[in-house]
Design a protein around this motif. Structure first.
Motif, PDB file in Angstrom:
ATOM      1  N   LEU A   4      -9.903 -64.609  40.382  1.00 52.70           N
ATOM      2  CA  LEU A   4     -10.150 -65.961  40.804  1.00 52.70           C
ATOM      3  C   LEU A   4      -9.882 -66.919  39.560  1.00 52.70           C
ATOM      4  CD1 LEU A   4     -13.809 -65.353  42.176  1.00 52.70           C
ATOM      5  CD2 LEU A   4     -11.881 -65.905  43.266  1.00 52.70           C
ATOM      6  N   GLU A   5      -9.250 -66.185  38.444  1.00 50.23           N
ATOM      7  CA  GLU A   5      -8.813 -66.960  37.230  1.00 50.23           C
ATOM      8  C   GLU A   5      -8.394 -68.203  37.548  1.00 50.23           C
ATOM      9  OE1 GLU A   5      -7.564 -63.781  37.783  1.00 50.23           O
ATOM     10  OE2 GLU A   5      -8.663 -62.867  36.392  1.00 50.23           O
ATOM     11  N   LYS A   6      -7.402 -68.598  38.449  1.00 49.35           N
ATOM     12  CA  LYS A   6      -6.966 -69.981  38.641  1.00 49.35           C
ATOM     13  C   LYS A   6      -7.800 -71.003  39.404  1.00 49.35           C
ATOM     14  CE  LYS A   6      -2.060 -68.788  37.638  1.00 49.35           C
ATOM     15  NZ  LYS A   6      -2.054 -69.094  36.164  1.00 49.35           N
ATOM     16  N   LYS A   7      -8.867 -70.297  39.958  1.00 51.17           N
ATOM     17  CA  LYS A   7      -9.748 -70.916  41.037  1.00 51.17           C
ATOM     18  C   LYS A   7     -11.269 -71.385  40.317  1.00 51.17           C
ATOM     19  CE  LYS A   7      -7.884 -68.350  44.933  1.00 51.17           C
ATOM     20  NZ  LYS A   7      -6.977 -67.767  44.221  1.00 51.17           N
ATOM     21  N   LEU A   8     -11.163 -71.072  38.911  1.00 52.47           N
ATOM     22  CA  LEU A   8     -12.446 -71.384  38.104  1.00 52.47           C
ATOM     23  C   LEU A   8     -12.073 -72.234  37.038  1.00 52.47           C
ATOM     24  CD1 LEU A   8     -13.975 -67.865  38.150  1.00 52.47           C
ATOM     25  CD2 LEU A   8     -14.677 -69.606  39.696  1.00 52.47           C
ATOM     26  N   GLU A  13     -14.488 -68.188  33.725  1.00 51.16           N
ATOM     27  CA  GLU A  13     -13.543 -66.978  33.983  1.00 51.16           C
ATOM     28  C   GLU A  13     -14.260 -65.690  33.327  1.00 51.16           C
ATOM     29  OE1 GLU A  13      -9.792 -68.017  32.327  1.00 51.16           O
ATOM     30  OE2 GLU A  13      -9.342 -69.528  33.739  1.00 51.16           O
ATOM     31  N   ALA A  17     -19.410 -61.968  39.933  1.00 46.64           N
ATOM     32  CA  ALA A  17     -19.798 -62.452  41.261  1.00 46.64           C
ATOM     33  C   ALA A  17     -21.053 -63.242  41.167  1.00 46.64           C
ATOM     34  CB  ALA A  17     -19.528 -61.439  42.409  1.00 46.64           C
ATOM     35  N   LEU A  28     -16.067 -74.364  40.010  1.00 52.03           N
ATOM     36  CA  LEU A  28     -14.710 -74.243  40.752  1.00 52.03           C
ATOM     37  C   LEU A  28     -13.819 -75.556  40.293  1.00 52.03           C
ATOM     38  CD1 LEU A  28     -16.326 -74.063  44.242  1.00 52.03           C
ATOM     39  CD2 LEU A  28     -15.488 -72.169  42.953  1.00 52.03           C
TER      40      LEU A  28
END
Length: 68
Positions: A4-8, A13, A17, A28
């Motif tokens: 999820l690195e590019k989504k947070l 990061e 979960a 986000l």
């Protein structure tokens, strides 16, 4: 990591979960403080978990899945 690195946002990061689910929606990428205030006022959404469980968003996802 959960992929999820590019989504947070950077400070979130590497979190678990469980931590992310209870994080504010501003964790986000792309959601601002103003967005968070609107989501809270309009839908009572404060956390990533609240956002994921919001019934209208779930309904919209189901409709789009069926349409696609």
């Amino acid at each position: 990591m959960l992929g999820l690195e590019k989504k947070l946002m950077k400070q979130w990061e590497g979190k678990s979960a469980q931590e992310l689910a209870d994080a504010p929606v501003t964790a986000l990428e792309g959601l601002t403080k103003e967005d968070a205030e609107y989501l809270d006022k309009a839908f009572g959404i404060k956390t990533v978990r609240d956002l994921a469980k919001q019934k209208h968003f779930k309904w919209a996802q189901a409709i789009v899945t069926l349409a696609d």
